[in-house]
Design a protein around this motif. Structure first.
Motif, PDB file in Angstrom:
ATOM      1  N   GLU A   1      10.310  -2.515  44.842  1.00  0.00           N
ATOM      2  CA  GLU A   1      10.734  -3.376  43.748  1.00  0.00           C
ATOM      3  C   GLU A   1      12.102  -2.957  43.212  1.00  0.00           C
ATOM      4  O   GLU A   1      12.950  -3.803  42.897  1.00  0.00           O
ATOM      5  CB  GLU A   1       9.696  -3.341  42.626  1.00  0.00           C
ATOM      6  CG  GLU A   1      10.008  -4.245  41.435  1.00  0.00           C
ATOM      7  CD  GLU A   1       9.993  -5.725  41.787  1.00  0.00           C
ATOM      8  OE1 GLU A   1      10.630  -6.509  41.060  1.00  0.00           O
ATOM      9  OE2 GLU A   1       9.341  -6.089  42.794  1.00  0.00           O
TER      10      GLU A   1
ATOM     11  N   THR B   1       5.952  -7.308  37.581  1.00  0.00           N
ATOM     12  CA  THR B   1       4.975  -7.380  38.662  1.00  0.00           C
ATOM     13  C   THR B   1       5.649  -6.849  39.915  1.00  0.00           C
ATOM     14  O   THR B   1       6.746  -7.280  40.270  1.00  0.00           O
ATOM     15  CB  THR B   1       4.490  -8.811  38.890  1.00  0.00           C
ATOM     16  OG1 THR B   1       3.891  -9.299  37.686  1.00  0.00           O
ATOM     17  CG2 THR B   1       3.455  -8.860  40.009  1.00  0.00           C
TER      18      THR B   1
ATOM     19  N   LYS C   1      -3.066  -4.089  36.068  1.00  0.00           N
ATOM     20  CA  LYS C   1      -3.926  -4.659  37.095  1.00  0.00           C
ATOM     21  C   LYS C   1      -3.561  -4.079  38.448  1.00  0.00           C
ATOM     22  O   LYS C   1      -2.401  -4.087  38.843  1.00  0.00           O
ATOM     23  CB  LYS C   1      -3.779  -6.188  37.130  1.00  0.00           C
ATOM     24  CG  LYS C   1      -4.646  -6.884  38.168  1.00  0.00           C
ATOM     25  CD  LYS C   1      -4.434  -8.387  38.121  1.00  0.00           C
ATOM     26  CE  LYS C   1      -5.265  -9.110  39.164  1.00  0.00           C
ATOM     27  NZ  LYS C   1      -5.008 -10.575  39.146  1.00  0.00           N
TER      28      LYS C   1
ATOM     29  N   ASN D   1      11.790  -6.065  32.475  1.00  0.00           N
ATOM     30  CA  ASN D   1      11.041  -7.215  31.977  1.00  0.00           C
ATOM     31  C   ASN D   1      11.900  -8.461  31.833  1.00  0.00           C
ATOM     32  O   ASN D   1      11.379  -9.540  31.556  1.00  0.00           O
ATOM     33  CB  ASN D   1      10.409  -6.883  30.625  1.00  0.00           C
ATOM     34  CG  ASN D   1       9.055  -6.224  30.765  1.00  0.00           C
ATOM     35  OD1 ASN D   1       8.112  -6.845  31.237  1.00  0.00           O
ATOM     36  ND2 ASN D   1       8.968  -4.958  30.396  1.00  0.00           N
TER      37      ASN D   1
ATOM     38  N   LYS E   1       4.411  -4.530  29.585  1.00  0.00           N
ATOM     39  CA  LYS E   1       5.780  -4.946  29.308  1.00  0.00           C
ATOM     40  C   LYS E   1       6.577  -3.915  28.529  1.00  0.00           C
ATOM     41  O   LYS E   1       7.779  -4.058  28.358  1.00  0.00           O
ATOM     42  CB  LYS E   1       5.773  -6.283  28.554  1.00  0.00           C
ATOM     43  CG  LYS E   1       5.276  -7.437  29.409  1.00  0.00           C
ATOM     44  CD  LYS E   1       5.452  -8.756  28.694  1.00  0.00           C
ATOM     45  CE  LYS E   1       5.028  -9.918  29.587  1.00  0.00           C
ATOM     46  NZ  LYS E   1       5.232 -11.234  28.924  1.00  0.00           N
TER      47      LYS E   1
ATOM     48  N   GLU F   1       0.351  -5.424  38.408  1.00  0.00           N
ATOM     49  CA  GLU F   1       0.941  -5.862  37.149  1.00  0.00           C
ATOM     50  C   GLU F   1       1.082  -4.691  36.197  1.00  0.00           C
ATOM     51  O   GLU F   1       0.154  -3.907  36.014  1.00  0.00           O
ATOM     52  CB  GLU F   1       0.081  -6.956  36.512  1.00  0.00           C
ATOM     53  CG  GLU F   1      -0.005  -8.229  37.349  1.00  0.00           C
ATOM     54  CD  GLU F   1      -0.817  -9.312  36.666  1.00  0.00           C
ATOM     55  OE1 GLU F   1      -1.190  -9.101  35.483  1.00  0.00           O
ATOM     56  OE2 GLU F   1      -1.086 -10.344  37.303  1.00  0.00           O
TER      57      GLU F   1
ATOM     58  N   GLN G   1       0.096  -8.058  43.483  1.00  0.00           N
ATOM     59  CA  GLN G   1      -0.701  -8.170  42.269  1.00  0.00           C
ATOM     60  C   GLN G   1      -0.810  -6.838  41.532  1.00  0.00           C
ATOM     61  O   GLN G   1      -1.838  -6.518  40.943  1.00  0.00           O
ATOM     62  CB  GLN G   1      -2.108  -8.712  42.580  1.00  0.00           C
ATOM     63  CG  GLN G   1      -2.108 -10.076  43.253  1.00  0.00           C
ATOM     64  CD  GLN G   1      -3.505 -10.602  43.496  1.00  0.00           C
ATOM     65  OE1 GLN G   1      -4.312 -10.684  42.576  1.00  0.00           O
ATOM     66  NE2 GLN G   1      -3.792 -10.944  44.736  1.00  0.00           N
TER      67      GLN G   1
ATOM     68  N   ASP H   1       9.723 -13.111  36.439  1.00  0.00           N
ATOM     69  CA  ASP H   1       8.374 -12.751  36.875  1.00  0.00           C
ATOM     70  C   ASP H   1       7.779 -11.619  36.049  1.00  0.00           C
ATOM     71  O   ASP H   1       6.634 -11.227  36.279  1.00  0.00           O
ATOM     72  CB  ASP H   1       8.394 -12.336  38.352  1.00  0.00           C
ATOM     73  CG  ASP H   1       8.829 -13.478  39.261  1.00  0.00           C
ATOM     74  OD1 ASP H   1       8.552 -14.636  38.901  1.00  0.00           O
ATOM     75  OD2 ASP H   1       9.438 -13.201  40.314  1.00  0.00           O
TER      76      ASP H   1
END
Length: 648
Positions: A455, A583, A360, A576, A594, A591, A589, A580
């Motif tokens: 991140e 993400t 996403k 993972n 996994k 995404e 947002q 959370d």
């Protein structure tokens, strides 16, 4: 009565009973029986040059032989990197022929789709008056513009007071332009065996994957074969190209010298263009290349195999060497020659890629007006805690910039526009400042790269700047419990993998590192590239790039694909492990999937001797160098240094 029909163009051809002679200046001279080929006396002569397949010699010969008054370039992207030709050399040839060069690329820029030949013909007519011109005209075209149908439509659109039809002479001339007549479709690789086998196998695989039929003794000869008879028959009757791998090893290899001698004789006897392609593999001096190859353009693989391969592919495409079916299976067969026990089977196999899919994207791009002097906008954009970019006086983000800006700047920001991400990427932002699609694509790529880096820093990883200025992220020592990640493999078995370890011999830590390159397309994704970083204190990378390079080559020389794969799978599993999930950023947002994308191959390689779980067997340990043990996958004190630990 309407106006008389315009005479159709005459497509001139030279009909020979034997092999077509190469193009020379005499090809454009006036024969006693046909004076229309005499360029200086016939303003109706049009020479069409296919720049995708013409050689540098043929282009220069065409200019000097036909002596065109005008040269129209109707290609979308005019380029003159043909053989040894450069742009400067091409324009010197135009000047020597007395030709005026006219570039019509503006026609392509003015049309959203490819302009029709009628549009280009009208533009040529508007450029000058054909009725008053003297001499021939040359038109430089792409291969898609070389057909008789296209040329006829183009010439029909030209205005002229001459009642005679256009005389069209196309270069290269069919069929002499094709260097692979009849059933010549094989690419022969001549190399020193066994010293240059690794490179020959790699090159054979790459060419086979591109759809070509390749003959290489590593794959095509078996014990007991009458190898010279096979080689001679292939070079004489089946080869479209003979690639000669020049190296210090091959200079004294009698087999290679015999193959070169035969190939040169076949090239001359059959008048084959670029039949022998010499390539330089190592630092062999060009002065040491034997005379029969020294006069040829030698493709250099010494510094970069990828650029050398591209040069070969360009030559094969330009000379229209035929493609074959079954390329993937043949390429696998070449790869299996490293181990004669390996066989290609039709058993499906699951392949793990290095792609991490983006599930996403952020739905909107937010534009913020900045109540600050223009020179301060860049400073504020750089200080944002969320991915951002500057456009005019505006700052663009994927989320609420007021919450992510430093407190001293938040009151300066006012949201002005909110653009759907799909509209932004297509350049159709309604009511907002427009951004070209290419620029919008680059902006989103930059924002995704910023999001990943932010991140990784948030997760406690350290960064190392690669030569491309991209950041590779690695775990400092003690970030993980025992520097180990736990994950499930493809068989759903619990596995553990060491991501950081200490080498007592070299007195350094090694760290598995990942570089992420975002990509948009049918499947938006991050392509994850693996690296190894070395530190002394478990935190800071070595300052010496030379030592880093030497360590990387020595430590990783026995790391095969399964080890790199497991490290990458473990890294993604660790990402993972956060509550959370995967993400990027709290409000972005973005995404991610996994796990890495998997593909199913309809074929697989079967050695027939592999261990049950595919790991290194004890009998293989003797073949490993001492340095390999510095990178052990120990997960507990009792584990052997080369063992991956599995738990049912």
């Amino acid at each position: 009565m309407g106006p008389p029909a315009k005479p159709k163009a005459n497509f001139l051809r030279l009909v020979d009973s034997g092999p077509s002679a190469p193009l020379t200046e005499e090809s454009f001279a006036r024969p006693a029986w046909q004076n229309t080929l005499f360029a200086s006396a016939n303003p109706s002569l049009i020479v069409i040059v296919d720049c995708e397949h013409v050689t540098d010699h043929e282009l220069v010969t065409t200019l000097s032989g036909s002596k065109p008054k005008y040269v129209f370039d109707i290609r979308r992207v005019p380029r003159f990197d043909i053989g040894r030709l450069t742009r400067r050399a091409a324009f010197e040839a135009f000047q020597a022929a007395g030709a005026n060069y006219i570039d019509l690329t503006s026609v392509h820029r003015q049309n959203k789709s490819s302009p029709s030949p009628e549009v280009i013909g009208k533009t040529m007519s508007d450029a000058l008056s054909f009725s008053s011109k003297e001499g021939a005209t040359a038109i430089l075209v792409e291969n898609s513009q070389f057909s008789e149908e296209y040329i006829t439509a183009l010439l029909d659109a030209l205005t002229t007071e001459n009642e005679e039809p256009w005389d069209v002479f196309r270069v290269p001339r069919a069929p002499s332009s094709a260097p692979a007549p009849g059933n010549r479709e094989v690419i022969f690789i001549s190399h020193a065996n066994p010293k240059d086998n690794e490179f020959a196998i790699w090159l054979a695989q790459q060419l086979t994957l591109c759809g070509y039929s390749v003959w290489c003794d590593v794959n095509n000869l078996s014990a007991g074969d009458k190898f010279w008879e096979d080689i001679e028959n292939c070079i004489r009757n089946r080869c479209a190209k003979v690639i000669v791998v020049l190296s210090k090893n091959s200079q004294s290899a009698s087999g290679v010298l015999d193959e070169i001698d035969l190939a040169i004789r076949v090239e001359r006897a059959s008048q084959l263009t670029r039949f022998v392609l010499p390539i330089r593999l190592d630092d062999l001096s060009f002065a040491d290349v034997r005379a029969n190859l020294g006069r040829k353009n030698i493709i250099d693989f010494h510094k970069n195999w990828a650029s050398g391969l591209k040069s070969i592919i360009d030559v094969l495409a330009r000379d229209r060497v035929p493609h074959i079916d079954g390329a993937v299976l043949n390429a696998l067969n070449f790869g299996s020659q490293k181990n004669r026990a390996i066989r290609v089977t039709d058993r499906p196999e699951q392949l793990t890629s290095n792609w991490l899919a983006i599930r996403k994207l952020p739905p909107f791009v937010h534009y913020y007006d900045v109540a600050a002097p223009l020179e301060q906008v860049e400073e504020i954009a750089a200080a944002m805690r969320t991915p951002s970019f500057r456009h005019l006086r505006l700052i663009g983000t994927f989320c609420d910039a007021k919450q992510e800006a430093p407190s001293e700047y938040s009151d300066m920001l006012t949201e002005r526009y909110k653009v759907d991400i799909n509209e932004f990427l297509t350049g159709r932002s309604t009511g907002a400042p427009s951004v070209k699609p290419r620029d919008a694509h680059n902006i989103v790529m930059s924002m995704l790269r910023q999001a990943w880096n932010a991140e990784m820093a948030h997760r406690g990883l350290r960064s190392f700047a690669m030569a491309s200025n991209s950041l590779a992220w690695y775990m400092p020592t003690n970030l993980l419990d025992r520097n180990t990640v736990t994950f499930l493999d493809s068989d759903q078995k619990k596995r553990r993998k060491v991501m950081v370890n200490w080498s007592e011999r070299r007195k350094v830590f090694w760290h598995f590192a990942v570089e992420a390159r975002p990509s948009l397309g049918l499947q938006p994704r991050y392509a994850l590239r693996q690296h190894v970083i070395f530190t002394v204190d478990g935190q800071t990378p070595l300052v010496s790039k030379e030592r880093m390079h030497v360590l990387r080559r020595r430590f990783c020389k026995s790391w095969w694909n399964d080890r790199w794969r497991d490290l990458l799978v473990g890294f993604v599993a660790w990402l993972n492990s956060s509550p959370d999930g995967l993400t990027l950023g709290a409000g972005l947002q973005v995404e991610l999937d996994k796990q890495l994308l998997n593909f199913i191959s309809p074929l697989s390689l079967d050695s027939g001797e592999s261990t049950e779980d595919g790991r290194i067997s004890e009998s293989d340990d003797d073949e490993l160098s001492d340095d390999d043990f510095d990178l052990s996958d120990e997960t507990d004190d009792s584990a052997s240094e080369m063992q991956d630990v599995s738990e049912a």
